[in-house]
Design a protein around this motif. Sequence first.
Motif, short mmCIF file in Angstrom:
data_model
loop_
_atom_site.label_atom_id
_atom_site.label_comp_id
_atom_site.label_asym_id
_atom_site.label_seq_id
_atom_site.Cartn_x
_atom_site.Cartn_y
_atom_site.Cartn_z
N ASN A 134 -8.15 0.72 -9.80
CA ASN A 134 -8.00 2.01 -10.58
C ASN A 134 -9.08 2.25 -10.75
O ASN A 134 -9.63 3.53 -11.69
CB ASN A 134 -7.25 2.57 -11.19
N LYS A 137 -3.57 14.99 3.24
CA LYS A 137 -3.42 13.71 2.22
C LYS A 137 -4.13 13.37 0.68
O LYS A 137 -5.71 12.92 1.24
CB LYS A 137 -2.83 13.14 2.77
N LEU A 149 -3.81 7.71 5.92
CA LEU A 149 -4.78 7.38 5.51
C LEU A 149 -5.83 8.54 6.58
O LEU A 149 -6.91 8.73 6.29
CB LEU A 149 -5.10 6.01 5.88
N LYS A 186 -6.36 11.25 -1.40
CA LYS A 186 -6.43 9.73 -0.69
C LYS A 186 -6.94 8.50 -2.13
O LYS A 186 -6.63 7.32 -2.49
CB LYS A 186 -8.27 9.06 -0.59
N ALA A 211 -4.47 1.15 -3.54
CA ALA A 211 -4.07 0.75 -2.95
C ALA A 211 -4.38 -0.75 -2.37
O ALA A 211 -4.17 -1.92 -1.78
CB ALA A 211 -2.41 0.92 -2.75
N VAL A 229 0.75 -1.57 0.16
CA VAL A 229 0.42 0.37 -0.23
C VAL A 229 1.03 1.55 -0.13
O VAL A 229 0.26 2.29 -0.87
CB VAL A 229 -1.01 -0.07 1.52
N GLU A 230 2.22 1.41 0.86
CA GLU A 230 3.11 2.34 0.95
C GLU A 230 3.75 2.68 0.04
O GLU A 230 3.98 3.66 -0.95
CB GLU A 230 3.51 1.98 1.80
N SER A 236 1.20 4.14 -3.06
CA SER A 236 0.57 5.49 -2.82
C SER A 236 1.66 6.40 -3.23
O SER A 236 1.92 7.49 -3.15
CB SER A 236 -1.06 4.99 -1.29
N LYS A 279 -4.82 7.32 -4.54
CA LYS A 279 -3.02 6.10 -4.62
C LYS A 279 -3.82 5.17 -3.65
O LYS A 279 -4.01 3.81 -3.72
CB LYS A 279 -2.28 6.58 -4.97
N MET A 280 -4.22 6.06 -2.28
CA MET A 280 -4.31 4.93 -1.22
C MET A 280 -5.30 3.41 -1.20
O MET A 280 -4.64 3.13 -0.88
CB MET A 280 -4.11 6.14 -0.31
#
Length: 77
Positions: free
Chosen positions: A57, A30, A25, A32, A38, A14-15, A18, A34-35
């Motif tokens: 996506n 921040k 999260l 969200k 992921a 995930v990291e 993202s 891409k997070m």
Amino acid sequence: MDIKNLTLGEVAKVEELSGLPLAALADDDKPKGKMMAALAFVIKRREDPAFTLEAANRLTTQEVMALINDEDEELKK
């Protein structure tokens, strides 16, 4: 979804995908997209190893939230 139930490998993925630490999260400032993609990616791959990031996506925000909530309900059983 309880983040504590992600494996270390899933957290790292995930990291990586993202570009943000998982703690982002909870940070309203921040991004969200891409997070969330992921998170959907690692959750869906638990059941379908062929699931792709591209497919994640294409999910809507509503679909990802349902997926996360479904995962949380499964873990409570």
